[in-house]
Design a protein around this motif. Structure first.
Motif, mmCIF file in Angstrom:
data_model
loop_
_atom_site.group_PDB
_atom_site.id
_atom_site.type_symbol
_atom_site.label_atom_id
_atom_site.label_comp_id
_atom_site.label_asym_id
_atom_site.label_seq_id
_atom_site.Cartn_x
_atom_site.Cartn_y
_atom_site.Cartn_z
ATOM 1 N N GLN A 78 -22.463 98.579 39.879
ATOM 2 C CA GLN A 78 -22.322 99.971 40.321
ATOM 3 C C GLN A 78 -23.340 100.332 41.396
ATOM 4 O O GLN A 78 -23.041 101.065 42.328
ATOM 5 C CB GLN A 78 -22.458 100.931 39.136
ATOM 6 N N LYS A 82 -21.961 101.837 44.848
ATOM 7 C CA LYS A 82 -22.287 103.225 45.207
ATOM 8 C C LYS A 82 -23.801 103.394 45.334
ATOM 9 O O LYS A 82 -24.449 103.960 44.457
ATOM 10 C CB LYS A 82 -21.775 104.187 44.134
ATOM 11 N N GLN A 85 -27.389 106.652 44.307
ATOM 12 C CA GLN A 85 -27.218 107.569 43.187
ATOM 13 C C GLN A 85 -28.443 107.498 42.266
ATOM 14 O O GLN A 85 -29.278 106.611 42.374
ATOM 15 C CB GLN A 85 -25.957 107.202 42.400
ATOM 16 N N TRP A 89 -26.891 108.588 36.832
ATOM 17 C CA TRP A 89 -25.524 108.516 37.343
ATOM 18 C C TRP A 89 -24.929 107.136 37.079
ATOM 19 O O TRP A 89 -23.791 107.021 36.631
ATOM 20 C CB TRP A 89 -25.490 108.836 38.830
ATOM 21 N N TYR A 90 -25.707 106.092 37.375
ATOM 22 C CA TYR A 90 -25.201 104.729 37.159
ATOM 23 C C TYR A 90 -24.886 104.487 35.686
ATOM 24 O O TYR A 90 -23.845 103.916 35.353
ATOM 25 C CB TYR A 90 -26.206 103.683 37.650
ATOM 26 N N GLU A 92 -24.207 106.758 33.358
ATOM 27 C CA GLU A 92 -23.053 107.562 32.971
ATOM 28 C C GLU A 92 -21.753 106.966 33.513
ATOM 29 O O GLU A 92 -20.725 106.975 32.830
ATOM 30 C CB GLU A 92 -23.233 108.997 33.455
ATOM 31 N N LYS A 93 -21.781 106.457 34.731
ATOM 32 C CA LYS A 93 -20.590 105.882 35.353
ATOM 33 C C LYS A 93 -20.125 104.634 34.601
ATOM 34 O O LYS A 93 -18.936 104.467 34.321
ATOM 35 C CB LYS A 93 -20.881 105.543 36.819
ATOM 36 N N VAL A 94 -21.045 103.747 34.270
ATOM 37 C CA VAL A 94 -20.688 102.523 33.543
ATOM 38 C C VAL A 94 -20.128 102.876 32.164
ATOM 39 O O VAL A 94 -19.110 102.323 31.737
ATOM 40 C CB VAL A 94 -21.903 101.569 33.435
ATOM 41 N N TYR A 96 -18.727 105.740 31.259
ATOM 42 C CA TYR A 96 -17.421 106.378 31.470
ATOM 43 C C TYR A 96 -16.335 105.328 31.724
ATOM 44 O O TYR A 96 -15.251 105.386 31.138
ATOM 45 C CB TYR A 96 -17.498 107.351 32.637
ATOM 46 N N ASP A 97 -16.641 104.372 32.609
ATOM 47 C CA ASP A 97 -15.654 103.334 32.930
ATOM 48 C C ASP A 97 -15.282 102.500 31.702
ATOM 49 O O ASP A 97 -14.115 102.183 31.490
ATOM 50 C CB ASP A 97 -16.161 102.426 34.053
ATOM 51 N N ARG A 100 -13.161 104.652 29.400
ATOM 52 C CA ARG A 100 -11.840 104.854 30.000
ATOM 53 C C ARG A 100 -10.988 103.598 29.834
ATOM 54 O O ARG A 100 -9.818 103.676 29.468
ATOM 55 C CB ARG A 100 -11.990 105.190 31.472
#
Length: 103
Positions: A78, A82, A85, A89-90, A92-94, A96-97, A100
């Motif tokens: 990540q 991106k 960030q 953020w990193y 949370e993004k991992v 979330y992915d 999902r």
């Protein structure tokens, strides 16, 4: 006589203005947050010490069943995808992915 009174009023107004400007400057310096830096490939100090990061790290490891190398790999992926960030953020993004993709 009137001139002296006007001068005193002007001096008081100027003193009040200076005091208000100083108070506003002091307040703005306290509320400023540091600008996040772009990651240089190394993990920032806050990444290890920030309590929110610690909680997110724990959540990520729970999702990955303790697989630390996988967590590091996903975070690095990540960061490359991106850049610029925040550490949160990193994480949370991992998370979330992963959540999902498991639905």
């Amino acid at each position: 006589m009137e001139i002296l009174l006007l001068l005193k009023i002007a001096l008081l107004c100027f003193s009040l203005l200076v005091a208000l400007c100083k108070a506003a400057k002091d307040q703005s310096n306290k509320s400023k947050e540091p600008v996040p830096r772009k990651p240089s490939g190394k993990v920032s100090h806050s990444y290890r010490t920030d309590p929110k990061n610690r909680a997110l790290q724990a959540d990520l490891l729970i999702l990955l069943k303790g697989d630390v190398p996988a967590a590091k790999r996903l975070l690095l992926q990540q960061r490359r995808k991106k850049p610029g960030q925040s550490d949160n953020w990193y994480l949370e993004k991992v998370i979330y992915d992963l959540e999902r993709d498991r639905r």
